[in-house]
Motif scaffolding. Structure first.
Motif, mmCIF file in Angstrom:
data_model
loop_
_atom_site.group_PDB
_atom_site.id
_atom_site.type_symbol
_atom_site.label_atom_id
_atom_site.label_comp_id
_atom_site.label_asym_id
_atom_site.label_seq_id
_atom_site.Cartn_x
_atom_site.Cartn_y
_atom_site.Cartn_z
ATOM 1 N N ARG A 328 -67.655 6.667 -2.515
ATOM 2 C CA ARG A 328 -67.916 5.579 -3.462
ATOM 3 C C ARG A 328 -66.637 5.110 -4.133
ATOM 4 N NH1 ARG A 328 -70.568 3.375 -7.636
ATOM 5 N NH2 ARG A 328 -72.726 2.806 -7.293
ATOM 6 N N TYR A 329 -65.797 6.076 -4.496
ATOM 7 C CA TYR A 329 -64.548 5.784 -5.196
ATOM 8 C C TYR A 329 -63.407 6.531 -4.487
ATOM 9 C CZ TYR A 329 -67.986 4.841 -8.912
ATOM 10 O OH TYR A 329 -69.056 4.397 -9.645
ATOM 11 N N PRO A 330 -62.701 5.896 -3.572
ATOM 12 C CA PRO A 330 -61.580 6.578 -2.908
ATOM 13 C C PRO A 330 -60.596 7.147 -3.929
ATOM 14 C CG PRO A 330 -62.058 4.482 -1.835
ATOM 15 C CD PRO A 330 -62.895 4.527 -3.092
ATOM 16 N N ASN A 331 -60.091 8.332 -3.620
ATOM 17 C CA ASN A 331 -59.159 9.017 -4.521
ATOM 18 C C ASN A 331 -59.770 9.130 -5.923
ATOM 19 O OD1 ASN A 331 -56.789 10.349 -5.043
ATOM 20 N ND2 ASN A 331 -55.592 8.505 -5.415
ATOM 21 N N PRO A 332 -60.970 9.707 -6.043
ATOM 22 C CA PRO A 332 -61.753 9.609 -7.284
ATOM 23 C C PRO A 332 -61.149 10.301 -8.497
ATOM 24 C CG PRO A 332 -62.751 11.193 -5.790
ATOM 25 C CD PRO A 332 -61.660 10.518 -5.026
ATOM 26 N N ALA A 333 -60.328 11.332 -8.312
ATOM 27 C CA ALA A 333 -59.790 12.047 -9.470
ATOM 28 C C ALA A 333 -58.704 11.254 -10.177
ATOM 29 C CB ALA A 333 -59.234 13.409 -9.040
ATOM 30 N N CYS A 334 -58.143 10.264 -9.507
ATOM 31 C CA CYS A 334 -57.047 9.486 -10.083
ATOM 32 C C CYS A 334 -57.566 8.303 -10.896
ATOM 33 C CB CYS A 334 -56.115 8.979 -8.982
ATOM 34 S SG CYS A 334 -55.174 10.301 -8.196
ATOM 35 N N PHE A 335 -56.834 7.980 -11.944
ATOM 36 C CA PHE A 335 -57.149 6.823 -12.783
ATOM 37 C C PHE A 335 -56.514 5.597 -12.142
ATOM 38 C CE2 PHE A 335 -56.695 3.904 -16.346
ATOM 39 C CZ PHE A 335 -57.870 4.094 -17.059
ATOM 40 N N GLU A 336 -57.340 4.772 -11.484
ATOM 41 C CA GLU A 336 -56.849 3.610 -10.740
ATOM 42 C C GLU A 336 -57.671 2.376 -11.095
ATOM 43 O OE1 GLU A 336 -56.962 4.576 -6.584
ATOM 44 O OE2 GLU A 336 -55.362 6.074 -6.734
ATOM 45 N N PRO A 337 -57.282 1.634 -12.125
ATOM 46 C CA PRO A 337 -58.039 0.438 -12.517
ATOM 47 C C PRO A 337 -58.130 -0.595 -11.394
ATOM 48 C CG PRO A 337 -56.490 1.075 -14.239
ATOM 49 C CD PRO A 337 -56.157 1.908 -13.042
ATOM 50 N N GLU A 338 -57.180 -0.587 -10.489
ATOM 51 C CA GLU A 338 -57.165 -1.584 -9.408
ATOM 52 C C GLU A 338 -58.451 -1.576 -8.595
ATOM 53 O OE1 GLU A 338 -53.044 -0.848 -10.670
ATOM 54 O OE2 GLU A 338 -54.729 0.462 -10.156
ATOM 55 N N ARG A 339 -59.156 -0.453 -8.569
ATOM 56 C CA ARG A 339 -60.383 -0.384 -7.774
ATOM 57 C C ARG A 339 -61.443 -1.366 -8.300
ATOM 58 N NH1 ARG A 339 -61.384 4.756 -6.901
ATOM 59 N NH2 ARG A 339 -59.931 5.814 -8.321
ATOM 60 N N PHE A 340 -61.311 -1.810 -9.548
ATOM 61 C CA PHE A 340 -62.308 -2.714 -10.130
ATOM 62 C C PHE A 340 -61.802 -4.152 -10.281
ATOM 63 C CE2 PHE A 340 -63.891 1.419 -11.820
ATOM 64 C CZ PHE A 340 -65.158 1.368 -11.257
ATOM 65 N N LEU A 341 -60.611 -4.433 -9.824
ATOM 66 C CA LEU A 341 -60.132 -5.822 -9.892
ATOM 67 C C LEU A 341 -61.036 -6.709 -9.045
ATOM 68 C CD1 LEU A 341 -56.243 -5.396 -9.719
ATOM 69 C CD2 LEU A 341 -57.621 -6.087 -11.686
ATOM 70 N N GLY A 342 -61.448 -7.822 -9.610
ATOM 71 C CA GLY A 342 -62.373 -8.722 -8.927
ATOM 72 C C GLY A 342 -63.822 -8.500 -9.316
ATOM 73 N N ASP A 343 -64.129 -7.415 -10.013
ATOM 74 C CA ASP A 343 -65.485 -7.149 -10.496
ATOM 75 C C ASP A 343 -65.600 -7.715 -11.911
ATOM 76 O OD1 ASP A 343 -67.899 -6.194 -11.404
ATOM 77 O OD2 ASP A 343 -67.568 -4.119 -10.780
#
Length: 460
Positions: A328-343
């Protein structure tokens, strides 16, 4: 006669032993789960069990069964689509019966509305701390999992005695505050402050429920919002230390949109996609309620994926495991706001998505008992993070010997919410000019406060 008596005693003892041995055993048609009674408190164990037993598994806790939902689809199928069955609360004897007199709304079982025939902020915080402490004791767990222990007299149960003492103190505290606000509203005194109490007074006049119930409504709204958003922002500051590139990106975006003459406002948010992504990622990376806050319970028997879920089963939303799902969330332990850009969805819009794979996070729960403060929390987080980027620099604190201590990720203070253990940090204004803007805004807001620090009027 003696033979019959001893035979009867023997049958009773055999029956009792047999049923005692059944305690903790899992019926064959329940969802699979660990073979022994688990010790709650280790979130990583919940994650390991999900990997071993699947997205829906069961825990046998004394005479009770807990069903743990560890996938987005199971949460959607049960808590959302079958919410009429999955929206009650478990029978929490200590938390609801002893400590709350059956009046804490967040723990109430489902019921229909009916007519009932029947000083300081620091004190409130101390009361809430004691409530949490008593709920986390072994006595509370035993009374929940082995209901027979509830019938012990108070003098044989120190935990029960202390819980009842707490309730007597709490209800007096809440009643005093409520009755003062109620009289102020009914008499239309000039000291009356704007708050939810006005609506509660009107509802009470219509429904005729007693003051001790009414007192719990505003008190629990305060409890629910007292440390949730602040905890999320606390986690966000920790993320800035662990993932320092986030700060530069956020500051650059805010500077380009807002400039350095004023603080960011809600009107700026459509033009701050990285800030919005940081809010979503904070709620995913460190969900305050890592195990879904208060559990749900079933009102009827149900079947799911070939397994029986009994009536009265405790249902736990394993938010932490869902948020750490690498599919669901690649590399889930890391804090990566980029995964939600466009949402661009709000938390409410996302929670209502038909396709659960498009939901951003499960930090506010699911189903009919999803957090009612979801929209307030969204706005508070947006403003908090945007203004943090605009006003401050965050960096690791250097001690007198020139050493720094990095905070440890996923290391929490025991309690109902996931609060990172204390860590050292240095927060400084980004410039003298921005520091003056912050001070000026604070002085402006103080004009709306009375001598006691409370708002004199609604301020948007």
């Amino acid at each position: 006669m003696d033979t019959m008596f001893y035979a009867l005693v023997g049958v009773i003892l055999a029956w009792a032993v047999y049923h005692l041995l059944l305690i903790g055993r899992r019926p064959k048609d329940y969802p699979p789960g660990p073979p022994t009674i688990p010790i709650l408190g280790n979130i990583h164990q919940f994650q390991e069990w999900a990997q071993t037993y699947g997205p829906v598994y069961s825990l046998m806790l004394g005479t009770k069964v807990m069903i743990v939902l560890s996938s987005d689809q199971a949460v959607k199928d049960l808590l959302d689509k079958r919410s009429s069955t999955y929206s009650s609360r478990p029978d929490l004897y200590t938390g609801q019966t002893l400590l709350s007199g059956g009046k804490r709304m967040v723990m109430m079982l489902l019921f229909r509305w009916k007519t009932f025939d029947e000083p300081a902020l620091q004190i409130l915080y101390h009361n809430l701390d004691n409530y949490v402490r008593l709920n986390l004791t072994g006595g509370a767990a035993l009374a929940d999992f082995y209901p027979a222990l509830r019938y012990l007299p108070t003098w044989l149960s120190p935990h029960k005695h202390e819980a009842l003492q707490h309730y007597n103190h709490e209800i007096k505290l809440y009643l005093d505050l409520w009755l003062g606000a109620k009289q102020s509203i009914l008499q239309k005194l000039p000291t009356t402050r704007p708050c939810i109490c006005k609506e509660v007074v009107e509802l009470q006049q219509h429904e005729n429920f007693p003051d001790d119930y009414a007192a719990h409504i505003p008190s629990q709204l305060w409890e629910a919002g007292s440390d949730t958003t602040s905890t999320e922002l606390y986690g966000f500051v920790q993320a800035l230390l662990l993932y320092p590139t986030v700060q530069g990106k956020g500051q650059a975006e805010v500077d380009a949109v807002v400039g350095d003459d004023r603080l960011p406002t809600l009107e700026d948010m459509p033009n701050l996609p990285y800030v919005r992504a940081c809010v979503k990622e904070t709620l995913r990376w460190l969900p305050t309620a890592i195990l879904g806050a208060f559990p749900h319970a079933t009102t009827d028997e149900d079947f799911y994926n070939g397994h029986r879920i009994p009536r009265g089963a405790t249902i736990l939303l394993n938010t932490w495991t869902i948020h750490r799902d690498p599919e669901r969330y690649p590399n889930p332990a890391c804090f990566e706001p980029e995964r939600f850009l466009g949402d661009d969805t709000t938390s409410t819009e996302s929670a209502n998505a038909i396709d659960v794979s498009r939901r951003d996070h499960f930090g506010f729960g699911a189903g009919r008992r999803i957090c009612p403060g979801i929209n307030v929390a969204d706005r508070s987080m947006l403003l908090g993070i945007a203004r943090f980027f605009w006003a401050f620099d965050v960096k690791l604190k250097v001690d007198e010997q020139g050493n720094v201590k990095m905070p440890k990720q996923d290391d929490f203070v025991p309690g109902f919410v996931a609060i990172p253990k204390p860590f050292d940090v240095e927060v400084t204004p980004r410039s003298k000019k921005r520091a003056e803007v912050v001070k000026k805004e604070w002085e402006k807001e103080k004009e709306n406060l009375g001598d006691d620090g409370q708002f004199l009027q609604n301020v948007v």
